[in-house]
Design a protein around this motif. Sequence first.
Motif, mmCIF file in Angstrom:
data_model
loop_
_atom_site.group_PDB
_atom_site.id
_atom_site.type_symbol
_atom_site.label_atom_id
_atom_site.label_comp_id
_atom_site.label_asym_id
_atom_site.label_seq_id
_atom_site.Cartn_x
_atom_site.Cartn_y
_atom_site.Cartn_z
ATOM 1 N N MET A 72 0.867 -1.190 -0.009
ATOM 2 C CA MET A 72 -0.031 -0.097 0.023
ATOM 3 C C MET A 72 0.885 0.993 0.010
ATOM 4 O O MET A 72 1.941 1.206 0.494
ATOM 5 N N SER A 73 0.391 2.380 -0.785
ATOM 6 C CA SER A 73 1.026 3.649 -0.537
ATOM 7 C C SER A 73 1.022 4.211 0.913
ATOM 8 O O SER A 73 0.233 3.447 1.686
ATOM 9 N N ILE A 74 1.602 5.331 1.012
ATOM 10 C CA ILE A 74 1.536 5.921 2.336
ATOM 11 C C ILE A 74 0.251 6.194 2.745
ATOM 12 O O ILE A 74 -0.206 5.998 3.964
ATOM 13 N N PHE A 75 -0.555 6.962 1.784
ATOM 14 C CA PHE A 75 -2.029 7.334 2.050
ATOM 15 C C PHE A 75 -2.807 6.111 2.335
ATOM 16 O O PHE A 75 -3.608 6.071 3.484
ATOM 17 N N GLU A 76 -2.611 5.073 1.549
ATOM 18 C CA GLU A 76 -3.375 3.714 2.031
ATOM 19 C C GLU A 76 -3.097 2.982 2.901
ATOM 20 O O GLU A 76 -3.943 2.708 3.986
ATOM 21 N N ASN A 77 -1.739 3.343 3.466
ATOM 22 C CA ASN A 77 -1.331 2.756 4.923
ATOM 23 C C ASN A 77 -2.121 3.591 6.231
ATOM 24 O O ASN A 77 -2.885 2.834 6.962
ATOM 25 N N ALA A 78 -2.242 4.887 6.005
ATOM 26 C CA ALA A 78 -2.704 5.735 7.012
ATOM 27 C C ALA A 78 -4.155 5.233 6.818
ATOM 28 O O ALA A 78 -4.920 5.529 8.056
ATOM 29 N N ALA A 79 -4.762 5.006 5.870
ATOM 30 C CA ALA A 79 -6.263 4.856 5.469
ATOM 31 C C ALA A 79 -6.657 3.752 5.885
ATOM 32 O O ALA A 79 -7.911 3.433 5.802
ATOM 33 N N ALA A 80 -5.770 2.609 6.131
ATOM 34 C CA ALA A 80 -6.172 1.327 6.024
ATOM 35 C C ALA A 80 -7.180 0.823 6.976
ATOM 36 O O ALA A 80 -8.244 0.263 6.825
ATOM 37 N N GLY A 81 -7.281 1.317 8.141
ATOM 38 C CA GLY A 81 -8.130 1.279 9.248
ATOM 39 C C GLY A 81 -9.565 1.991 8.824
ATOM 40 O O GLY A 81 -10.733 1.239 9.303
#
Lengths: 251, 279
Positions: A100-109
């Motif tokens: 996942m991208s940086i954004f998707e990592n932060a958005a995962a939850g």
Amino acid sequence: MAQGMEIRNLSAWYGSQQVLKEINLPVSPNQVTAIIGPSGCGKSTFVRTLNRLHEIIPGARVSGQVFLGEVDLYAPGVDPVSIRRRIGMVFQKPNPFPTMSIFENAAAGLRLNGVDKRRLAEQVEKSLKLAALWDEVSNRLGQSGAALSGGQQQRLCLARALAVSPEILLMDEPASALDPAATLKIEDLIRELKKEYTIIVVTHNMQQAARVADQTAFFLNGELVEYGPSSEIFTRPKDRRTEDYITGRFG
Amino acid sequence: MLHSYPFRKLLNRAVTVLMLLAVVLALIPLFSILWHTFERGWPAISPTFFTHLPKPVGETGGGIANALAGTGLLILLASSIGVPFGLLVGIYLAEFNPGGLGTVVRFLNDVLTGIPSIVTGMFVYSLLVLTMGGFSALAGGVALGLIMIPTVTRSTEEMLKMVPTSLREASLALGATKTQTILRVVLPAAIPGILTGIMLAVARVAGETAPLLFTAFGNRFWSLRLDQPIAALPLQIFTYAISPYRDWQTQAWGAALVLVTLVLVLNIVARLVFHRDGR
């Protein structure tokens, strides 16, 4: 005001081996509680029982009660998945999702909770700011999280945990894989974050516990030896074993 | 006991030379097969070789269009059986901690890998060909699919096990369910490896001949019907190679060249897919 926790008669096993023995510990809201102790004393297992992550290991078992506010996490019928959404966790080694991208990592939850698109971007920005990472990554949110430095990865993991607005934040030796500069950054964040969260941090580094923790609990061989305000634990320990440990006689 | 330094140096040289010799010896058959196939097969290759149907004996020309299409269809059929079953069993073994049952499944899977493909062919013959009243593309596809399952299962399980536990824990700690964790975190991390495994399995069944002899049977005409016998590259090679006609023998070499190239390309693409993301 965040929630506190109350641990009562908590024991944990791996198969037939008991690794936690009858732990009783109150965790005050909006404070940092440090768990210290030598390797193998059960401190990692302890935090993993607080979000019911211990039980995913085959043969692992828990008895006792852990109250988050009024709810006993181990009461029958309590869904561990819903519990974990209320309790964030940061691990020893930075473990951003590599695909996942940086954004998707932060958005995962947030994605798990089905947050709508506009609020998603807002919330991601907010959590990356909370984790003091926003300025470093705001122009490359689409890049892979794995491309960041170790310290940045750990703050990304912190942002990932904070994005879902948990009530409790568990940190399992969050700085042990980081260099001194990145460690200080994490410690600053811990002090900052306790305004909004109740934080439990495992550390093998006593100076770190003394620097960031309001309360400190000393574990040895699966038992809670002593618990109290950090200033007292580190200057006037009541138990001989605590004194031996903090003066460096073992561990 | 420690030998003298000059002696160890000499020994080191001698063994290195031996190993290099072994490597060369192992590569000689591979390259002579490739070269021989190319040398004998190249004269048969022309654009019409790929687009024309076989001609009757005595007429020159003709191609392998039906065999190419047949092999394509058989691979598609085989994959639609081998991939889903292999994937699901692999996920089960890697992610659901089946304990004793897992050991049994793994053992049976290894047994299945070792079953001679001609036996699989016989099995499908009695299961489908006899009951459906004739050879068919479907029977051929099922036979190849059965051969694919254990390979896909194995590679899926192994690739999933390479995904660090810390990622599963990170996902569960966020409040993801087990299903969400597998679909969003574990599978995406393992997908290059899984794809590689699938492509290698396809490459393997693309050249299988024995199980097709009494399932797909082969066909000299154009057919893509599932309930009719269907042509396939290996079958065409077999028929042409044992025929007494020079012309057909050359075409057999040509078809062999096409098949070897296909398998080689699949292998190379599989490696590329794996290394693109395979940190």
